[in-house]
Design a protein around this motif. Structure first.
Motif: not given
Length: 389
Positions: A341, A343, A346
């Motif tokens: 994924p 995400w 970061p």
């Protein structure tokens, strides 16, 4: 803080455009036109205590759909878990390509265990076959049925002496998701594939799990004897081939996967720390520079964002956010390659902090006499370390 963060952003601007587009994941096998004649291939598999993974990997080699003649030489490097016996049993059960299982005994003076096993496997292949190519592949690597055919076709069509694919490592647990894609990302940053594949370029690297090597090029380069002390043997092998005038290629795999599990942080930590300080040539100066570089490039941006937000400093906040965004953007293609994924992108600063700590731990273990330890063996610093890339 503003100037340091500006330096971090400048570093990311350079990495984005000036480091061989390392962040792209489109370097795949080159032209694979089938040759008029399929050359003989000897597959050499060094194995030490690999009973856990052999049932998932060895049958894939036995089942290779290769139009020419191919033979497998699995070298049992002093296993204590029945690796050799299991390999013979799998050969009888699955059939397929001819399989020879042998053991070379304990490594000779100045040799690492894996390269001692490779030497024995190559010697067996030379004595029993007229193989034009050697496929050096680890015992935890599973190949699609057409993997060998595609590797040979690419080597033939492009006139390559060495073709290596970075196997797709297993990503199943939370720690694997956090650390494994970053491992390949950092490797590509250090050895940009486009620079490796550039004829006449200085950068050389390979991925030891899957290396197709032309036998004549191996003999010309003195492989494996010339790299017998190398802990990071795949990179040393590629350098030796390139130095001797050979053409090499490295890219990401589509048909080659590692089946080795890393269920927790400890085995992943050991995977990185066992060779990290060797990569830095056991140099305290290079270690200090690496730690500082990792801190400035990866840790400063989120710290600047936090400090700017808490203290109302617009400059560090804006610069840190921009650097962090570029960092995450360059990581996204690798996450997509590993089907992870977005995400996670970061979180790369946290992963970089772990790698920083692993590198420091690698140096600490070296000075405690436990450096480059792997499967019950500890290797001393080579007498003549390899040159930096």
């Amino acid at each position: 803080m503003t100037w340091i963060t500006a330096g971090s952003l400048a570093a990311w601007a350079w990495l984005l455009a000036g480091q061989g587009f390392f962040w792209r994941t489109d370097v795949r096998l080159p032209d694979r036109a089938p040759p008029a004649r399929w050359p003989d291939v000897a597959v050499v598999v060094p194995a030490r205590d690999e009973a856990e993974v052999l049932p998932s990997s060895l049958p894939s080699l036995l089942a290779q759909d290769y139009p020419g003649r191919a033979e497998i030489f699995l070298v049992d490097d002093g296993s204590t878990d029945g690796t050799g016996e299991l390999a013979r049993a799998l050969g009888r059960e699955h059939g397929g390509l001819p399989l020879t299982v042998d053991s070379p005994g304990e490594p000779g003076p100045g040799w690492t265990g894996k390269l001692w096993a490779v030497r024995h496997g190559v010697s067996l292949a030379r004595a029993r076959t007229d193989a034009e190519y050697l496929l050096l592949t680890d015992a935890d690597i599973a190949h699609d049925p057409d993997s060998l055919r595609e590797l040979v076709a690419a080597a033939r069509a492009s006139g390559l002496d060495l073709v290596s694919q970075m196997a797709r490592l297993r990503v199943a647990t939370g720690w694997e998701r956090l650390i494994v894609p970053a491992f390949v990302y950092f490797f590509a940053q250090l050895y940009p594939f486009r620079w490796v594949n550039r004829a006449g370029g200085r950068t050389a690297a390979a991925a030891g799990g899957c290396v197709l090597l032309r036998r004549e090029a191996a003999e010309r380069a003195g492989i494996p004897d010339v790299i017998r002390q190398a802990v990071i043997d795949d990179v040393a092998l590629a350098r030796a081939v390139k130095r001797s005038g050979g053409r090499i290629w490295l890219g990401l795999a589509e048909r080659v996967d590692s089946v080795r599990p890393y269920p927790g942080l400890r085995p992943l930590w050991r995977m990185v720390s066992r060779s990290a300080y060797a990569q830095l040539l056991h140099s305290p100066a290079l270690l200090a520079g690496t730690v500082m570089g990792l801190a400035v490039v990866y840790l400063v941006p989120p710290l600047a964002v936090a400090a700017g937000a808490l203290g109302g400093a617009v400059g560090p906040l804006a610069l840190g956010a921009a650097a962090w965004a570029v960092m995450a953007g360059t990581y996204l293609p690798m996450l997509r390659y590993y089907r992870q994924p977005p995400w996670l992108a970061p979180l790369l600063p946290f992963t970089a902090l772990l790698y920083l700590l692993m590198t420091v731990d690698s140096a600490v273990q070296h000075y405690r006499g436990r450096g480059a330890a792997w499967k019950g063996r500890t290797y001393a610093r080579p007498e003549r370390p390899e040159a930096a890339p």
